[in-house]
Design an enzyme around this catalytic site. Structure first.
Site, PDB file in Angstrom:
ATOM      1  N   ASN A  25     -71.061  35.279 -47.955  1.00 13.74           N
ATOM      2  CA  ASN A  25     -70.222  34.971 -46.799  1.00 13.74           C
ATOM      3  C   ASN A  25     -71.103  34.805 -45.560  1.00 13.74           C
ATOM      4  OD1 ASN A  25     -67.279  34.998 -45.760  1.00 13.74           O
ATOM      5  ND2 ASN A  25     -68.485  36.170 -44.280  1.00 13.74           N
TER       6      ASN A  25
ATOM      7  N   ALA B 213     -75.588 -21.874 -43.786  1.00 11.62           N
ATOM      8  CA  ALA B 213     -75.592 -20.626 -43.020  1.00 11.62           C
ATOM      9  C   ALA B 213     -76.603 -20.668 -41.879  1.00 11.62           C
ATOM     10  CB  ALA B 213     -75.909 -19.461 -43.945  1.00 11.62           C
ATOM     11  N   ALA B 214     -76.859 -21.872 -41.352  1.00 11.41           N
ATOM     12  CA  ALA B 214     -77.897 -21.985 -40.328  1.00 11.41           C
ATOM     13  C   ALA B 214     -77.339 -21.954 -38.914  1.00 11.41           C
ATOM     14  CB  ALA B 214     -78.688 -23.274 -40.548  1.00 11.41           C
TER      15      ALA B 214
ATOM     16  N   GLN C 244     -83.492 -24.786 -42.070  1.00  7.40           N
ATOM     17  CA  GLN C 244     -83.145 -25.934 -41.231  1.00  7.40           C
ATOM     18  C   GLN C 244     -83.692 -25.611 -39.837  1.00  7.40           C
ATOM     19  OE1 GLN C 244     -78.990 -26.338 -40.225  1.00  7.40           O
ATOM     20  NE2 GLN C 244     -79.118 -28.537 -39.866  1.00  7.40           N
TER      21      GLN C 244
ATOM     22  N   ARG D 182     -69.500 -19.199 -30.614  1.00  7.53           N
ATOM     23  CA  ARG D 182     -68.241 -18.597 -30.159  1.00  7.53           C
ATOM     24  C   ARG D 182     -68.149 -17.093 -30.432  1.00  7.53           C
ATOM     25  NH1 ARG D 182     -65.015 -23.313 -33.202  1.00  7.53           N
ATOM     26  NH2 ARG D 182     -67.056 -23.462 -34.203  1.00  7.53           N
TER      27      ARG D 182
ATOM     28  N   GLU E  59     -63.263 -34.668 -36.745  1.00  3.47           N
ATOM     29  CA  GLU E  59     -63.463 -33.378 -36.079  1.00  3.47           C
ATOM     30  C   GLU E  59     -62.566 -33.288 -34.848  1.00  3.47           C
ATOM     31  OE1 GLU E  59     -65.388 -30.727 -37.272  1.00  3.47           O
ATOM     32  OE2 GLU E  59     -65.092 -32.127 -38.915  1.00  3.47           O
TER      33      GLU E  59
ATOM     34  N   SER F  17     -71.371  37.890 -37.810  1.00  2.00           N
ATOM     35  CA  SER F  17     -71.229  36.790 -36.850  1.00  2.00           C
ATOM     36  C   SER F  17     -72.428  36.700 -35.917  1.00  2.00           C
ATOM     37  CB  SER F  17     -69.975  37.005 -36.014  1.00  2.00           C
ATOM     38  OG  SER F  17     -68.857  36.933 -36.855  1.00  2.00           O
TER      39      SER F  17
ATOM     40  N   ALA G 280     -69.175  33.718 -38.573  1.00  2.46           N
ATOM     41  CA  ALA G 280     -69.020  32.720 -37.506  1.00  2.46           C
ATOM     42  C   ALA G 280     -70.253  32.694 -36.608  1.00  2.46           C
ATOM     43  CB  ALA G 280     -67.790  33.043 -36.680  1.00  2.46           C
TER      44      ALA G 280
ATOM     45  N   ASN H  16     -65.100 -18.036 -36.627  1.00  4.81           N
ATOM     46  CA  ASN H  16     -65.840 -18.575 -35.486  1.00  4.81           C
ATOM     47  C   ASN H  16     -65.804 -17.642 -34.294  1.00  4.81           C
ATOM     48  OD1 ASN H  16     -66.505 -21.073 -36.803  1.00  4.81           O
ATOM     49  ND2 ASN H  16     -64.358 -21.625 -36.564  1.00  4.81           N
TER      50      ASN H  16
END
Ligand code: UD1
Ligand code: CA
Length: 453
Positions: free
Chosen positions: A375, A9-10, A73, A15, A152, A403, A378, A225
């Site tokens: 209640n 995973a290094a 790495q 891309r 490759e 309201s 609004a 990739n």
């Protein structure tokens, strides 16, 4: 035979055109590497070694709860060089399974077959056939169909590029031999890298048979990739999850328009309309209906709940029989008791609402407690923030708030109180009181409107 596992995973992921290390890009909400790790952990093994490098400590820091040994790495000199970094901690006697952090859909079943296939010769390789093999290493077989090399793409001849059997990257090799062959690798190729794939040639010249295992689902071994490949893997994964949920009884109107980025626990007879996104851990009871375009995150929803379209619910607990939305936003630390109605353009944050209460239109309640059977009219706004601190609004049972009311916190409205429309409430209101704060209406007769100059 004991198994040790290496996950590579290094790499940078050139891309992807991204500053983020490739293995941290997400599939179904989790880093690619987390998918590979989860599959690896399920195999009986001694230890998992993860080789990281590009992006520095970001990768191990993000995934620090993994039970793995992290090996750095420093320079990415190729997959062979990456494997070499683990050698000081790798027992000769183990079989070594090599996994790629950017191939997230590999299954435990395929890996088990691969591990078993190595038991005779001590070397097995997972390959697959692709209609379009572009970008992959090609498998070279001799006239007896034995694998003799991997080439490759960048180093392949025109003729070799036509080969459709490709290297998936997954292999199992006896530790002692792996060390021997990898230490003998050279970087004389187009990319000047130490290719792990070159050990096939070395094994064959040492008379070791490379046992092939052919993966029958190419998508499972698809390397990520590019962002296009990532989106393809995502759609595939989502469809698998959606079908799994449907087989367990969830009514998804369209499995192709459903996204689960986490875990969904389900009851019976739930219906989920199109374009619903679910993140984190979400639990649905029985008879829950989720309308189109809803987003649910880390939320528990009880039975008989209706969530109408375009609603967002994040880190909330929703009681039986609630009805929420359309266009509601329920923010973290909100709890709704049974049969609460939350309507359109209502935002709740750190608020609990009691049984049967209604907040139906255009309202913001933050840092609030609302009792039962209340209640809220609004346009009610809790003014919970003075620019520095947040303050609480307490509203009792059976309260009626008209309201367009502003409740300037901290403030308490006691049981049975009524607040007249348009009020700005700055002082506590006692039980069963009516509070009005309104400038008295004036009327000026025969008013002349201004005219345009
Ligand atoms: C590799 C294989 C190719 C195979 C393909 C399958 C080699 C030389 N080629 O090619 O045959 O068909 O995978 O997906 O192995 N990595 C490191 N350190 C490095 C270089 C890479 O850890 O110095 C890691 C990457 O993070 C990645 C994996 O190794 O997880 C594969 O590297 P990548 O550069 O993606 O190799 P591909 O070109 O895809
Ligand atoms: Ca790759």
């Amino acid at each position: 035979m004991t198994l040790s596992i290496i996950i590579l995973a290094a790499g940078q992921g050139t891309r992807m055109y991204s500053d983020k290390p490739k293995v941290l890009h997400t599939l179904a909400g989790r880093p690619l590497l987390a998918h590979v790790y989860q599959t690896a952990v399920a195999l009986t093994h001694r230890e998992i070694h993860i080789v990281y490098g590009h992006g520095g400590e970001q990768v191990p820091e993000t995934l620090q709860d993994f039970q793995a040994s992290w090996v750095k790495q420093e320079e990415q000199l190729g997959t062979g060089h990456a494997v070499q970094q683990v050698f000081p901690n790798l027992p000769d006697v183990d079989n070594i399974l090599i996994l790629y952090g950017d191939v997230p859909l590999i299954t435990e079943e395929s890996l088990t077959i691969l591990v078993d296939a190595a038991s005779d010769s001590g070397f097995s390789l997972l390959t697959t056939h692709l209609d379009n093999p572009r970008g992959y290493g090609r498998i070279i077989r001799d006239e007896h169909e034995n694998i003799v090399a991997i080439v490759e793409e960048k180093d392949a001849t025109e003729e070799q590029r036509k080969i459709c059997e490709v290297n998936t990257g997954f292999m199992v090799i006896k530790g002692k031999q792996l060390k021997l062959w990898v230490n003998a690798l050279k970087n004389e190729n187009k990319q000047n890298e130490y290719y792990l794939t070159d050990i096939v040639k070395l094994a064959v010249s040492d008379g070791v048979n490379v046992a092939p295992v052919i993966a029958d689902s190419p998508i499972e071994v698809q390397g990520i990739n590019t962002r296009i490949q990532l989106s393809e893997a995502e759609r595939y994964y989502q469809l698998v999850q959606a079908h799994h949920l449907m087989r367990n009884g969830v009514g998804l109107i369209d499995p192709a328009r459903f996204d689960l980025r986490g875990d969904l626990e389900i009851g019976r007879d739930n219906e989920i309309d199109i374009n619903v996104v679910i993140e984190g851990r979400v639990k649905l009871g029985n008879n829950v209906t989720i309308g189109a375009n809803c987003y649910l995150k880390d939320t528990i929803i009880a039975d008989n709940v209706i969530v109408l379209p375009n609603t967002m619910i994040d880190s909330a607990v929703i009681g039986n029989g609630c009805r929420i939305g359309p266009f509601a936003r329920i923010r973290p630390d909100t709890t709704l008791d049974e049969n609460v109605h939350i309507g359109n353009f209502v935002e709740l944050k750190k608020t609990d609402v009691g049984k049967g209460s209604k907040v139906n239109h255009l309202t913001y309640l933050g840092d609030s407690h609302v009792g039962m059977g209340t209640n809220i009219g609004a346009g009610t706004i809790t003014c919970n923030y003075d620019g520095v601190n947040k303050h609480q609004t307490i509203i009792g049972d059976d309260v009626f708030i008209g309201s367009d009311v502003q409740l300037i916190a901290p403030v308490k409205i006691n049981n049975g109180a009524t607040i007249a429309a348009g009020a700005t409430i700055t002082k506590d209101v006692s039980e069963n009181e009516l509070a009005i704060s309104r400038v008295e209406q004036k009327s000026i007769s025969k008013w002349k409107r201004p005219t345009k100059k």
